[in-house]
Motif scaffolding. Structure first.
Motif, short mmCIF file in Angstrom:
data_model
loop_
_atom_site.label_atom_id
_atom_site.label_comp_id
_atom_site.label_asym_id
_atom_site.label_seq_id
_atom_site.Cartn_x
_atom_site.Cartn_y
_atom_site.Cartn_z
N MET A 1 -45.56 -7.62 45.17
CA MET A 1 -45.93 -7.59 43.76
C MET A 1 -45.70 -6.19 43.19
O MET A 1 -46.06 -5.19 43.79
N ARG A 2 -45.13 -6.13 42.00
CA ARG A 2 -44.82 -4.87 41.33
C ARG A 2 -46.08 -4.23 40.77
O ARG A 2 -46.91 -4.89 40.16
N LYS A 3 -46.24 -2.94 41.01
CA LYS A 3 -47.37 -2.21 40.45
C LYS A 3 -47.04 -1.84 39.01
O LYS A 3 -45.92 -1.44 38.71
N ASN A 4 -48.02 -1.97 38.13
CA ASN A 4 -47.83 -1.54 36.75
C ASN A 4 -47.86 -0.02 36.68
O ASN A 4 -48.72 0.62 37.27
N LYS A 5 -46.91 0.54 35.92
CA LYS A 5 -46.84 1.99 35.73
C LYS A 5 -47.71 2.39 34.54
O LYS A 5 -47.57 1.83 33.45
N VAL A 6 -48.59 3.35 34.79
CA VAL A 6 -49.47 3.86 33.74
C VAL A 6 -49.24 5.36 33.61
O VAL A 6 -49.30 6.09 34.61
N LEU A 7 -48.95 5.81 32.40
CA LEU A 7 -48.83 7.23 32.11
C LEU A 7 -50.08 7.68 31.39
O LEU A 7 -50.46 7.09 30.37
N ILE A 8 -50.72 8.73 31.91
CA ILE A 8 -51.91 9.30 31.29
C ILE A 8 -51.53 10.64 30.69
O ILE A 8 -50.94 11.48 31.37
N VAL A 9 -51.89 10.84 29.43
CA VAL A 9 -51.61 12.09 28.74
C VAL A 9 -52.94 12.68 28.28
O VAL A 9 -53.61 12.11 27.42
N ASP A 10 -53.33 13.80 28.90
CA ASP A 10 -54.60 14.43 28.55
C ASP A 10 -54.52 15.90 28.95
O ASP A 10 -54.08 16.22 30.06
N ASP A 11 -54.91 16.79 28.05
CA ASP A 11 -54.82 18.22 28.34
C ASP A 11 -55.99 18.73 29.19
O ASP A 11 -55.97 19.87 29.64
N ASP A 12 -56.97 17.89 29.46
CA ASP A 12 -58.08 18.24 30.34
C ASP A 12 -57.64 17.89 31.77
O ASP A 12 -57.66 16.73 32.17
N LYS A 13 -57.21 18.90 32.51
CA LYS A 13 -56.61 18.67 33.83
C LYS A 13 -57.58 18.00 34.81
O LYS A 13 -57.17 17.14 35.59
N GLU A 14 -58.84 18.36 34.77
CA GLU A 14 -59.82 17.76 35.68
C GLU A 14 -60.01 16.28 35.35
O GLU A 14 -60.01 15.43 36.24
N PHE A 15 -60.16 15.96 34.08
CA PHE A 15 -60.30 14.56 33.66
C PHE A 15 -59.05 13.78 34.05
O PHE A 15 -59.13 12.65 34.55
N LEU A 16 -57.89 14.37 33.81
CA LEU A 16 -56.61 13.73 34.14
C LEU A 16 -56.55 13.38 35.62
O LEU A 16 -56.20 12.25 35.99
N GLU A 17 -56.90 14.31 36.48
CA GLU A 17 -56.85 14.07 37.93
C GLU A 17 -57.83 12.97 38.34
O GLU A 17 -57.50 12.12 39.18
N GLU A 18 -59.02 12.98 37.77
CA GLU A 18 -60.00 11.94 38.10
C GLU A 18 -59.52 10.56 37.67
O GLU A 18 -59.66 9.58 38.40
N LEU A 19 -58.94 10.47 36.48
CA LEU A 19 -58.45 9.19 35.98
C LEU A 19 -57.24 8.72 36.79
O LEU A 19 -57.11 7.53 37.10
N LEU A 20 -56.37 9.64 37.17
CA LEU A 20 -55.23 9.29 38.03
C LEU A 20 -55.73 8.68 39.34
O LEU A 20 -55.23 7.64 39.79
N GLU A 21 -56.70 9.32 39.95
CA GLU A 21 -57.24 8.82 41.21
C GLU A 21 -57.86 7.44 41.04
O GLU A 21 -57.64 6.53 41.86
N THR A 22 -58.62 7.25 39.97
CA THR A 22 -59.24 5.95 39.70
C THR A 22 -58.19 4.85 39.58
O THR A 22 -58.31 3.79 40.18
N LEU A 23 -57.15 5.12 38.79
CA LEU A 23 -56.12 4.10 38.59
C LEU A 23 -55.35 3.81 39.87
O LEU A 23 -55.03 2.65 40.16
N ARG A 24 -55.06 4.84 40.63
CA ARG A 24 -54.35 4.63 41.90
C ARG A 24 -55.18 3.80 42.87
O ARG A 24 -54.66 2.94 43.56
N LEU A 25 -56.49 4.05 42.90
CA LEU A 25 -57.38 3.28 43.75
C LEU A 25 -57.45 1.80 43.33
O LEU A 25 -57.74 0.94 44.14
#
Length: 138
Positions: A1-25
């Motif tokens: 099954m193909r994974k959906n690609k999600v691009l996150i754009v946020d200048d808050d680097k800490e928030f960005l990393e947390e959201l990236l981890e959440t989506l990857r999980l």
């Protein structure tokens, strides 16, 4: 099954990393960018299925980024979910609509809220033409 690609754009680097981890999980192919001026090139290169876009950023606002995305024929239909901790209430809905933003999550939001909105927008994109903004969530 193909994974959906999600691009996150946020200048808050800490928030960005947390959201990236959440989506990857949650099984998404997530990538992020903290520089709003680099978004257009990255979007063209990666062709995401959906974009999570902070509205208040340095250099270029999320509103400006969304307008630029909508002006490019190959990017005009990519669903955009805005994220903001500053803009609230229905008085911003017309501006979101003009920018082609589908919905808006108010920060802080729960991980399940963003996952639900991604699923909803991807499903909506697969079955219907974009119908504009659904309003604020969170």
């Amino acid at each position: 099954m193909r994974k959906n690609k999600v691009l996150i754009v946020d200048d808050d680097k800490e928030f960005l990393e947390e959201l990236l981890e959440t989506l990857r999980l949650h099984g998404y192919d997530a990538m992020g960018v903290h520089d709003s001026t680099a978004v257009l090139g990255l979007v063209r290169e990666s062709l995401p299925d959906i974009i999570l876009l902070d509205l208040k950023m340095d250099k270029m606002s999320g509103f400006q980024v969304a307008i630029n995305l909508r002006q490019s024929p190959d990017l005009a239909e990519v669903p955009i979910i805005a994220m903001t901790g500053y803009f609230a209430g229905d008085h911003h809905l017309p501006l979101l609509n003009v920018c082609g933003i589908r919905t808006c999550l108010s920060k802080p939001f729960k991980p399940e809220d963003v996952i639900t909105q991604i699923k909803t927008q991807i499903a909506k994109d697969a079955t219907t033409e974009p119908s504009g903004n659904n309003g604020y969530i969170g």
